[in-house]
Write a protein that holds these residues in place. Structure first.
Motif, PDB file in Angstrom:
ATOM      1  N   ALA A 118       0.823  -1.215   0.000  1.00 31.04           N
ATOM      2  CA  ALA A 118       0.000   0.000   0.000  1.00 31.04           C
ATOM      3  C   ALA A 118       0.856   1.265   0.000  1.00 31.04           C
ATOM      4  CB  ALA A 118      -0.961   0.013   1.185  1.00 31.04           C
ATOM      5  N   SER A 119       2.026   1.218  -0.641  1.00 30.88           N
ATOM      6  CA  SER A 119       2.934   2.362  -0.596  1.00 30.88           C
ATOM      7  C   SER A 119       2.348   3.593  -1.294  1.00 30.88           C
ATOM      8  CB  SER A 119       4.285   1.996  -1.224  1.00 30.88           C
ATOM      9  OG  SER A 119       4.138   1.610  -2.576  1.00 30.88           O
ATOM     10  N   THR A 120       1.600   3.393  -2.383  1.00 30.30           N
ATOM     11  CA  THR A 120       0.997   4.544  -3.063  1.00 30.30           C
ATOM     12  C   THR A 120      -0.027   5.221  -2.159  1.00 30.30           C
ATOM     13  OG1 THR A 120       1.286   3.457  -5.216  1.00 30.30           O
ATOM     14  CG2 THR A 120      -0.248   5.314  -5.116  1.00 30.30           C
ATOM     15  N   SER A 121      -0.836   4.417  -1.484  1.00 24.87           N
ATOM     16  CA  SER A 121      -1.827   4.978  -0.564  1.00 24.87           C
ATOM     17  C   SER A 121      -1.157   5.725   0.577  1.00 24.87           C
ATOM     18  CB  SER A 121      -2.717   3.859  -0.010  1.00 24.87           C
ATOM     19  OG  SER A 121      -3.470   3.246  -1.038  1.00 24.87           O
ATOM     20  N   TRP A 122      -0.111   5.141   1.131  1.00 21.21           N
ATOM     21  CA  TRP A 122       0.592   5.801   2.236  1.00 21.21           C
ATOM     22  C   TRP A 122       1.235   7.114   1.775  1.00 21.21           C
ATOM     23  CZ3 TRP A 122      -0.186   5.369   7.094  1.00 21.21           C
ATOM     24  CH2 TRP A 122      -0.573   4.148   7.667  1.00 21.21           C
ATOM     25  N   LYS A 123       1.790   7.122   0.584  1.00 23.21           N
ATOM     26  CA  LYS A 123       2.427   8.351   0.105  1.00 23.21           C
ATOM     27  C   LYS A 123       1.397   9.448  -0.162  1.00 23.21           C
ATOM     28  CE  LYS A 123       6.854   6.834  -1.776  1.00 23.21           C
ATOM     29  NZ  LYS A 123       7.747   6.871  -2.960  1.00 23.21           N
ATOM     30  N   ARG A 124       0.258   9.073  -0.708  1.00 20.37           N
ATOM     31  CA  ARG A 124      -0.800  10.079  -0.905  1.00 20.37           C
ATOM     32  C   ARG A 124      -1.215  10.665   0.446  1.00 20.37           C
ATOM     33  NH1 ARG A 124      -2.700  10.327  -6.032  1.00 20.37           N
ATOM     34  NH2 ARG A 124      -2.498   8.481  -7.373  1.00 20.37           N
ATOM     35  N   LEU A 125      -1.345   9.797   1.424  1.00 23.53           N
ATOM     36  CA  LEU A 125      -1.717  10.265   2.753  1.00 23.53           C
ATOM     37  C   LEU A 125      -0.620  11.160   3.335  1.00 23.53           C
ATOM     38  CD1 LEU A 125      -4.019   9.871   4.854  1.00 23.53           C
ATOM     39  CD2 LEU A 125      -2.540   8.197   5.955  1.00 23.53           C
ATOM     40  N   TRP A 126       0.633  10.825   3.050  1.00 25.58           N
ATOM     41  CA  TRP A 126       1.761  11.619   3.557  1.00 25.58           C
ATOM     42  C   TRP A 126       1.703  13.041   3.012  1.00 25.58           C
ATOM     43  CZ3 TRP A 126       3.424   8.719   7.288  1.00 25.58           C
ATOM     44  CH2 TRP A 126       4.544   9.089   8.015  1.00 25.58           C
ATOM     45  N   PHE A 127       1.297  13.185   1.749  1.00 28.32           N
ATOM     46  CA  PHE A 127       1.127  14.526   1.183  1.00 28.32           C
ATOM     47  C   PHE A 127       0.131  15.342   2.015  1.00 28.32           C
ATOM     48  CE2 PHE A 127       2.972  12.957  -2.837  1.00 28.32           C
ATOM     49  CZ  PHE A 127       3.731  14.059  -3.204  1.00 28.32           C
ATOM     50  N   VAL A 130       1.850  16.189   5.599  1.00 28.82           N
ATOM     51  CA  VAL A 130       2.983  17.118   5.683  1.00 28.82           C
ATOM     52  C   VAL A 130       2.736  18.422   4.936  1.00 28.82           C
ATOM     53  CG1 VAL A 130       4.594  15.206   5.902  1.00 28.82           C
ATOM     54  CG2 VAL A 130       4.172  16.169   3.639  1.00 28.82           C
ATOM     55  N   ARG A 131       1.691  18.454   4.071  1.00 25.28           N
ATOM     56  CA  ARG A 131       1.462  19.651   3.278  1.00 25.28           C
ATOM     57  C   ARG A 131       0.104  20.286   3.521  1.00 25.28           C
ATOM     58  NH1 ARG A 131       4.306  19.578  -2.566  1.00 25.28           N
ATOM     59  NH2 ARG A 131       6.383  18.949  -1.871  1.00 25.28           N
ATOM     60  N   ALA A 132      -0.742  19.590   4.253  1.00 25.58           N
ATOM     61  CA  ALA A 132      -2.090  20.099   4.534  1.00 25.58           C
ATOM     62  C   ALA A 132      -2.812  20.490   3.248  1.00 25.58           C
ATOM     63  CB  ALA A 132      -2.008  21.299   5.489  1.00 25.58           C
ATOM     64  N   ALA A 133      -2.590  19.718   2.208  1.00 24.21           N
ATOM     65  CA  ALA A 133      -3.247  19.984   0.931  1.00 24.21           C
ATOM     66  C   ALA A 133      -4.675  19.435   0.955  1.00 24.21           C
ATOM     67  CB  ALA A 133      -2.458  19.335  -0.201  1.00 24.21           C
ATOM     68  N   LYS A 134      -5.457  19.797  -0.041  1.00 22.49           N
ATOM     69  CA  LYS A 134      -6.814  19.296  -0.127  1.00 22.49           C
ATOM     70  C   LYS A 134      -6.813  17.853  -0.612  1.00 22.49           C
ATOM     71  CE  LYS A 134      -8.966  23.791  -1.000  1.00 22.49           C
ATOM     72  NZ  LYS A 134      -9.800  24.583  -1.954  1.00 22.49           N
ATOM     73  N   ARG A 135      -7.712  17.051  -0.031  1.00 20.56           N
ATOM     74  CA  ARG A 135      -7.735  15.628  -0.355  1.00 20.56           C
ATOM     75  C   ARG A 135      -7.966  15.383  -1.844  1.00 20.56           C
ATOM     76  NH1 ARG A 135     -10.526  11.001  -1.080  1.00 20.56           N
ATOM     77  NH2 ARG A 135      -9.851   9.168   0.134  1.00 20.56           N
ATOM     78  N   ALA A 283      -2.620   3.042  13.419  1.00 21.81           N
ATOM     79  CA  ALA A 283      -1.289   3.615  13.255  1.00 21.81           C
ATOM     80  C   ALA A 283      -1.346   5.137  13.189  1.00 21.81           C
ATOM     81  CB  ALA A 283      -0.637   3.055  11.988  1.00 21.81           C
ATOM     82  N   LEU A 284      -2.324   5.667  12.474  1.00 20.10           N
ATOM     83  CA  LEU A 284      -2.444   7.119  12.370  1.00 20.10           C
ATOM     84  C   LEU A 284      -2.779   7.757  13.722  1.00 20.10           C
ATOM     85  CD1 LEU A 284      -4.286   7.317   8.937  1.00 20.10           C
ATOM     86  CD2 LEU A 284      -1.999   8.185   9.450  1.00 20.10           C
ATOM     87  N   GLU A 285      -3.636   7.108  14.480  1.00 20.28           N
ATOM     88  CA  GLU A 285      -3.930   7.601  15.839  1.00 20.28           C
ATOM     89  C   GLU A 285      -2.656   7.615  16.668  1.00 20.28           C
ATOM     90  OE1 GLU A 285      -6.579   8.890  17.046  1.00 20.28           O
ATOM     91  OE2 GLU A 285      -8.137   8.388  15.587  1.00 20.28           O
ATOM     92  N   TRP A 286      -1.886   6.560  16.560  1.00 20.56           N
ATOM     93  CA  TRP A 286      -0.633   6.440  17.313  1.00 20.56           C
ATOM     94  C   TRP A 286       0.369   7.515  16.900  1.00 20.56           C
ATOM     95  CZ3 TRP A 286       4.227   4.947  15.254  1.00 20.56           C
ATOM     96  CH2 TRP A 286       5.221   4.668  16.204  1.00 20.56           C
ATOM     97  N   MET A 287       0.379   7.871  15.608  1.00 21.21           N
ATOM     98  CA  MET A 287       1.287   8.907  15.116  1.00 21.21           C
ATOM     99  C   MET A 287       0.868  10.306  15.567  1.00 21.21           C
ATOM    100  SD  MET A 287       1.807   7.891  11.112  1.00 21.21           S
ATOM    101  CE  MET A 287       1.932   6.180  10.584  1.00 21.21           C
ATOM    102  N   GLY A 288      -0.379  10.431  16.022  1.00 26.81           N
ATOM    103  CA  GLY A 288      -0.902  11.753  16.336  1.00 26.81           C
ATOM    104  C   GLY A 288      -1.540  12.400  15.130  1.00 26.81           C
ATOM    105  N   ALA A 289      -1.874  11.574  14.113  1.00 31.38           N
ATOM    106  CA  ALA A 289      -2.463  12.071  12.871  1.00 31.38           C
ATOM    107  C   ALA A 289      -3.816  11.418  12.626  1.00 31.38           C
ATOM    108  CB  ALA A 289      -1.522  11.805  11.699  1.00 31.38           C
ATOM    109  N   GLY A 290      -4.529  11.153  13.703  1.00 31.98           N
ATOM    110  CA  GLY A 290      -5.806  10.448  13.596  1.00 31.98           C
ATOM    111  C   GLY A 290      -6.847  11.166  12.757  1.00 31.98           C
ATOM    112  N   LYS A 291      -6.731  12.487  12.623  1.00 31.54           N
ATOM    113  CA  LYS A 291      -7.731  13.229  11.852  1.00 31.54           C
ATOM    114  C   LYS A 291      -7.691  12.882  10.368  1.00 31.54           C
ATOM    115  CE  LYS A 291      -4.958  17.421  11.013  1.00 31.54           C
ATOM    116  NZ  LYS A 291      -4.894  18.886  11.221  1.00 31.54           N
ATOM    117  N   TYR A 292      -6.612  12.188   9.931  1.00 29.92           N
ATOM    118  CA  TYR A 292      -6.495  11.800   8.530  1.00 29.92           C
ATOM    119  C   TYR A 292      -6.975  10.370   8.268  1.00 29.92           C
ATOM    120  CZ  TYR A 292      -3.475  15.914   8.289  1.00 29.92           C
ATOM    121  OH  TYR A 292      -2.981  17.210   8.356  1.00 29.92           O
ATOM    122  N   ALA A 293      -7.442   9.704   9.302  1.00 30.97           N
ATOM    123  CA  ALA A 293      -7.808   8.296   9.162  1.00 30.97           C
ATOM    124  C   ALA A 293      -8.871   8.076   8.101  1.00 30.97           C
ATOM    125  CB  ALA A 293      -8.269   7.732  10.501  1.00 30.97           C
TER     126      ALA A 293
END
Length: 341
Positions: A118-127, A130-135, A283-293
């Motif tokens: 799921a590397s493509t999905s993870w990278k899209r989520l990373w954008f 780290v960039r607070a861009a629109k989904r 994992a996202l909750e654990w990272m402190g990024a749960g709002k992106y789940a």
């Protein structure tokens, strides 16, 4: 009477087929290989036996048996630590490892991405993270751009050696794993068995042709009809018996142990692709990024390879190819708790 029994036994042995002989010698080969690994440490037998009883293929999904995310991480991280220690594995911080460690300076996280996990999905989520861009903007990005050099990794020149050391020592560190067989079958189906129209890299031209040259002595179809047997032989057979080509070590099928150096980097969490929907959120909750789940994009449909499908491909392989495959990916199986089929 004794002579008669002896004669029947001799006749029975004489009827052994070449296939059974191949299986016999294949098992001998695998036994010797396993013994060489096992005897590298006096306590490995005890460790393997304990791990075999503790966890295999689903070592636990979140919620199974009242297991929490924290429970799973304690179990998986400890298995990894003990495995590296018992096997005496030493790894170095190579360029390939630093390239695969995504950096999030907002949430102070390092994420080792593994292609076909799921590397493509993870990278899209990373954008998004780290960039607070629109989904919608992120989801519409071409896959070639998503996998381009835009996202920061630990290998980025803007980071000094001291900064890298600080991040490795203080940031949360996580990776996701996948059953080695299912990952390799998925890579074969996606990159060689079908046309990967989204990728900027022509796998048929660069990898398929190389496979054909190795397996057939010449290019016969431009790399477009490589069989799974030929592909696996290509993955597990070093050139001249000692060296590997870039194609053989391509990140889409290179062992996770090589890409993420888990015996060097002390990962705090290890997720599983097999339970991605649940563990991705945890994992996202654990990272402190749960709002992106809720923004986590699903993997591409052609990236999914079920266990049964993978086993169907495995059955296409001669015994010697299967054993060489297990040998090549043995550390991924052992350290991450997957059962060898």
């Amino acid at each position: 009477m004794a002579r008669h029994s002896y004669g029947r036994a001799r006749a029975s042995r004489a009827q052994l087929t070449k296939a059974w002989k191949a299986i016999f010698w294949g098992l001998i080969f695998f036994g010797i290989t396993s013994y060489a690994i096992i005897t590298s440490s006096g306590s490995i037998l005890q460790w393997l036996a304990q791990k075999g009883n503790e966890d295999d293929e689903d070592d636990g999904q979140v919620g199974a048996g009242n297991r929490t995310w924290a429970d799973l991480q304690e179990r998986r991280v400890e298995r990894l630590r003990r495995g590296c220690e018992t096997l005496g594995l030493e790894q170095t911080m190579s360029k390939i490892v630093m390239k695969h460690l995504l950096v999030d300076l907002t949430h102070n996280v390092l994420f080792c991405y593994v292609p076909k996990v799921a590397s493509t999905s993870w990278k899209r989520l990373w954008f998004l993270m780290v960039r607070a861009a629109k989904r919608d903007e992120i989801m519409s990005l071409p896959r070639a751009y998503v996998h381009g050099p835009t996202l920061s990794t630990l290998g980025n020149d803007k980071f000094s050696d001291d900064a890298r050391e600080t991040m490795l020592g203080t940031f949360k560190k996580i990776l996701f794993t996948r059953n080695p067989l299912e990952r390799v079958v998925s890579a074969y189906r996606d990159k060689l068995e079908t046309e990967d129209v989204e990728s900027s890299y022509d796998f048929h031209k660069h990898i398929g042709r190389e496979v054909e040259r190795m397996a057939r002595g010449k290019v016969t179809s431009g790399g477009h009809d490589v069989t799974f047997k030929e592909f696996v032989e290509f993955l597990v057979t070093p050139m001249n018996g000692t060296t590997w080509t870039e194609g053989q070590r391509n990140e889409h099928w290179r062992p996770t142990v090589d890409l993420c150096a888990p015996c060097l980097i002390q990962y705090d969490a290890i997720g599983r692709y097999e339970n991605l929907e649940k563990e991705g959120r945890e994992a996202l909750e654990w990272m402190g990024a749960g709002k992106y789940a809720d923004d986590f994009p699903p993997p591409a449909s052609n990236a999914h390879t079920s266990r049964q499908t993978a086993l169907d491909y495995l059955r296409r392989l001669p015994v010697t190819h299967r054993l060489n495959f297990y040998k090549t990916f043995l550390l991924d199986y052992l350290l991450f708790g997957y059962q060898i089929p």
